[in-house]
Write an enzyme that holds these catalytic residues in place. Sequence first.
Site, PDB file in Angstrom:
ATOM      1  N   GLY A  99       0.820  -1.198   0.000  1.00  0.00           N
ATOM      2  CA  GLY A  99       0.000   0.000   0.000  1.00  0.00           C
ATOM      3  C   GLY A  99       0.853   1.245   0.000  1.00  0.00           C
ATOM      4  O   GLY A  99       2.083   1.185   0.143  1.00  0.00           O
ATOM      5  N   PRO A 100       0.235   2.403  -0.151  1.00  0.00           N
ATOM      6  CA  PRO A 100       0.990   3.661  -0.162  1.00  0.00           C
ATOM      7  C   PRO A 100       1.670   3.905   1.172  1.00  0.00           C
ATOM      8  O   PRO A 100       1.300   3.323   2.198  1.00  0.00           O
ATOM      9  CB  PRO A 100      -0.100   4.722  -0.440  1.00  0.00           C
ATOM     10  CG  PRO A 100      -1.253   3.966  -0.996  1.00  0.00           C
ATOM     11  CD  PRO A 100      -1.205   2.606  -0.393  1.00  0.00           C
ATOM     12  N   PRO A 101       2.678   4.760   1.196  1.00  0.00           N
ATOM     13  CA  PRO A 101       3.343   5.081   2.472  1.00  0.00           C
ATOM     14  C   PRO A 101       2.379   5.755   3.439  1.00  0.00           C
ATOM     15  O   PRO A 101       1.510   6.532   3.048  1.00  0.00           O
ATOM     16  CB  PRO A 101       4.468   6.044   2.062  1.00  0.00           C
ATOM     17  CG  PRO A 101       4.673   5.809   0.605  1.00  0.00           C
ATOM     18  CD  PRO A 101       3.343   5.403   0.053  1.00  0.00           C
ATOM     19  N   THR A 134       0.069   4.398   5.433  1.00  0.00           N
ATOM     20  CA  THR A 134      -1.264   3.832   5.631  1.00  0.00           C
ATOM     21  C   THR A 134      -1.347   2.920   6.847  1.00  0.00           C
ATOM     22  O   THR A 134      -2.423   2.377   7.116  1.00  0.00           O
ATOM     23  CB  THR A 134      -1.707   3.058   4.375  1.00  0.00           C
ATOM     24  OG1 THR A 134      -0.667   2.145   3.986  1.00  0.00           O
ATOM     25  CG2 THR A 134      -1.976   4.019   3.227  1.00  0.00           C
ATOM     26  N   LYS A 194       0.854   0.126   7.771  1.00  0.00           N
ATOM     27  CA  LYS A 194       1.198  -1.291   7.623  1.00  0.00           C
ATOM     28  C   LYS A 194       1.990  -1.796   8.835  1.00  0.00           C
ATOM     29  O   LYS A 194       1.736  -2.886   9.345  1.00  0.00           O
ATOM     30  CB  LYS A 194       1.996  -1.479   6.329  1.00  0.00           C
ATOM     31  CG  LYS A 194       1.224  -1.115   5.070  1.00  0.00           C
ATOM     32  CD  LYS A 194       2.048  -1.348   3.825  1.00  0.00           C
ATOM     33  CE  LYS A 194       3.180  -0.356   3.680  1.00  0.00           C
ATOM     34  NZ  LYS A 194       2.704   1.027   3.495  1.00  0.00           N
ATOM     35  N   HIS A 246      -8.907  34.619 -12.861  1.00  0.00           N
ATOM     36  CA  HIS A 246      -8.542  33.221 -13.076  1.00  0.00           C
ATOM     37  C   HIS A 246      -9.311  32.297 -12.123  1.00  0.00           C
ATOM     38  O   HIS A 246      -9.933  31.315 -12.544  1.00  0.00           O
ATOM     39  CB  HIS A 246      -7.033  33.075 -12.868  1.00  0.00           C
ATOM     40  CG  HIS A 246      -6.504  31.714 -13.169  1.00  0.00           C
ATOM     41  ND1 HIS A 246      -5.824  31.425 -14.323  1.00  0.00           N
ATOM     42  CD2 HIS A 246      -6.557  30.550 -12.464  1.00  0.00           C
ATOM     43  CE1 HIS A 246      -5.471  30.150 -14.317  1.00  0.00           C
ATOM     44  NE2 HIS A 246      -5.902  29.601 -13.191  1.00  0.00           N
ATOM     45  N   GLU A 247      -9.282  32.622 -10.830  1.00  0.00           N
ATOM     46  CA  GLU A 247      -9.951  31.760  -9.854  1.00  0.00           C
ATOM     47  C   GLU A 247     -11.470  31.850  -9.979  1.00  0.00           C
ATOM     48  O   GLU A 247     -12.174  30.867  -9.716  1.00  0.00           O
ATOM     49  CB  GLU A 247      -9.515  32.138  -8.436  1.00  0.00           C
ATOM     50  CG  GLU A 247      -8.032  31.971  -8.175  1.00  0.00           C
ATOM     51  CD  GLU A 247      -7.547  30.563  -8.467  1.00  0.00           C
ATOM     52  OE1 GLU A 247      -8.320  29.595  -8.275  1.00  0.00           O
ATOM     53  OE2 GLU A 247      -6.393  30.414  -8.911  1.00  0.00           O
ATOM     54  N   ASP A 263      -2.535  24.258 -14.373  1.00  0.00           N
ATOM     55  CA  ASP A 263      -3.803  23.732 -14.872  1.00  0.00           C
ATOM     56  C   ASP A 263      -3.605  22.944 -16.167  1.00  0.00           C
ATOM     57  O   ASP A 263      -4.217  21.885 -16.358  1.00  0.00           O
ATOM     58  CB  ASP A 263      -4.785  24.878 -15.114  1.00  0.00           C
ATOM     59  CG  ASP A 263      -5.099  25.638 -13.835  1.00  0.00           C
ATOM     60  OD1 ASP A 263      -5.118  24.998 -12.764  1.00  0.00           O
ATOM     61  OD2 ASP A 263      -5.311  26.855 -13.897  1.00  0.00           O
TER      62      ASP A 263
END
Length: 658
Positions: free
Chosen positions: A237-239, A241, A243, A459-460, A535
Site C-alpha cells: 500500500g501507499p506510504p 497507511t 502497515k 482566473h480563480e 492547470d
Amino acid sequence: MIAARIRWPSRLFSRSARPGPPPERSPGDRQDRPTPPEGWRRWLWPLIVVVAAAVFLLLLLVPGREGPSLSYSDFLRRVDDDKVKSVTINDRGGVQGTYRDGGHFTSQIPTALDTSRLNARLQDHDVKITGSQQRAGGGVGNTLLALLFVFLPVLILIGFFLWAGRRAAGSLGGGLSSIGRSRAKIIEAERPTTRFPDVAGYEGVKQEVSEIVDFLRRPERYAAAGAKGPRGVIMVGPPGTGKTLLARAVAGEAQVPFLSVTGSAFVEMFVGVGASRVRDLFQEAAKRAPSIVFIDEIDALGARRAGGHPGGNDEREQTLNQLLAEMDGFDPRSGIVVLAATNRPEALDPALLRPGRFDRQVTVPLPNQKERAAILRVHARDKNVADDVDWEVVARATPGFSGADLANLVNEAAINAVRADRATVDAHDLDAARDRVLLGRRDSSNALLPEERRSVAVHESGHALAAAVCEHADPVAKVTILPAGPSLGITEQLPESERHLYSESYLTDLLTVRLAGRAAELVVFGEGSTGAANDLAGATQIATRMVREFGLSSELGPIGYADGTPQYLGGHGLDEMLRRPYSEATQRAMDEEVARLVREAEHRAVELLRGHRAALDRLADLLVARETVDGAVVLDILREHGPGGPGEHPDRSGGDGG
C-alpha cells in the site's frame, strides 16, 4: 506563474501519499542486544598508555644512583680530599663513583689530556678502581629513554587497536564475531500493547490478518482439520497507511514474541553477511515459537534478481536466496509467521510471492471518508479540541490523505492554535492546517501588484463558476487569491461523497473546470498568461489517462495500455517508455486525441464563461475586495447574475453555454 489552482486530491488523480511521522511506538519497545560499554571504559586503554609514558618520563627526569655530575677538576679535588671510596671507569672515559659517606656521583675523563698518572693518584688515596664495558651515560635514565623510544609507539598502536575494537563492538552489537547476527528488535509476549481497536478503520484488512492471530493462539484447530496456517503475509500500500501499525496490532492480539527488522538491515558490503543474518533471524524466531517475524520495507531485500547478469550483486542475491530457503524450510507447525510490508510490490522477486512463502497479499489502501474520520478521532485523543469541530467535515475535505497525513494534519492544527496563543484546537485551525499541508506556508509578504490581483481574481473566478455550473463537478468550498506556497490563488472543491468509479461525464467536467481559469483570462483579457501552467499540466495528465488507459477516445476506441501494477511511489518514468507496448503511430494518435480533448474542454469553458460574463465580473470584483469567499457566495452570485437574470438557479446541466 500568476495564478495556480490546487484542487483537493481525489482517489483517482491523487498524488503519492506524503511522508508523515512514523507510527507511534510502544514505550516498552527495546532492542534485545548487549548493552554498550560505559563511557569511561572507552578511554581505559588510551589512559593506560598515557600513564605509562608519564612514568617513563618521570623515571628519566628523577636522578637515580648515578648522582650529580662532577667536572674532571672537581673529581680530582675530591680524590685528593680522600672523599672518594670507589670508581667504575668504562672504555669511553665515563666515571661512576661512590663517596665514603655513601653518596654517588658521575664524571667524565677528558680523552685529550694525559691521564696516565690518574691510576697512581687514585691508588695513593686508596680508591678502589673497577673497569666497565658500558658506554658513558648508559645509566638507568638512558636505558629507560631507549626503552621508551622503542616500546612507546608499539603500546600506542596496541591501545589504539583495542580502543577501535571496543568502538566497533558497540556499533556492531557484540563485536566482529557478531557481524553476521540478526539486528532484529525482539519484543516479548507481554510487550506489544497495540491492539486492533487502536487501528482505526480498515475493518476488511483487520479481518484478513485476524486469521493469523487465530492460528497463533489456537493452532490445534487447524491441525485437527488438516489445515496449515498462513506462512507469510505481505502488506502492500501507499506510504503512511499503517502497515507497520497493523503488524504490531497482530502481535499484540496474538500475545506472541514479535521480531521486527527492516530489509536494509540485511544489506552489507561483505558477501555472506546478509545471508548469515537471515539464518540468525529465523533461529531466534524458532527459539521463541510461536512468534511473528516482521520485515519492513522488504523490497530492499527481495527485489527482483538480475536475470542474465550473474555476479551483478552477489551479496543481495545471496541474502534473498537465503530468505527463500528459510521460508521454505521452517516447519509450519512451529508457529512462525512472517509479515512483510512494502510500497513497491512490483519490484519484488516472483519467487518470493509464490504460495508457500507469502501465501497472502493484503492491500492496505488509503482510508475512505468514514475511516479518515475515525483516524482523526484517534489522533485527537490527546488534543484539546473545540466543540465546533466536525470530524466528518474534516474527513470529507481530506480525500487521498493517509493515516500519517491525518496525524500530521491534527498536529499542524495544534501548532496553529499555539501560534495564536490558544490551548484549544478549533475548526479554523484544522482548515489552516489543511492548507498548510497541501499548499505550503502562506506568506503575507508575497504581495501582488494591483493588475496581478485582478488577473488572479479573474482566473480563480473562472474555476469557481465552471465548477458551480458543470453538473458532474465537485462543489466549490472556498475561493481565495491569497498566495500560499507556489500558488497565488486557490479554488477548493470538496467531493460530496467518496468516489470509486469515474464516468466520462465527470472526467469531461473535470477537464472543463481545470481549463476554466485560462478560459476566464481569454474572455476578460483576450489573452492567456503563465498562471495556467499548472492547470494545463493537470488537464494534459487527465486527458492522457482518458485516452491511454480508460478507452474514452473515439479515435482509438476501447484500448487500454495501463500497466496494471499499482504504483504507490509515483509514475512509471523511463522504464515505462523503454517497454511501452504500442508503436510510434499509436503514440502519435494518442497525442492527437489528448490535444483534441484539451482543446474541446477549453472551448467549452470559454463558451460557458461568456454566457455567465456578468457573474464572472461580479465574483472577480468580490475577490479583489475580500480576497477569500466561500462556495455559498459563488452560488448566490450565479443566482443573481445568471444568464436568465436574478433569481435563476445555476445551470448544472453541463451544457456549453449554460
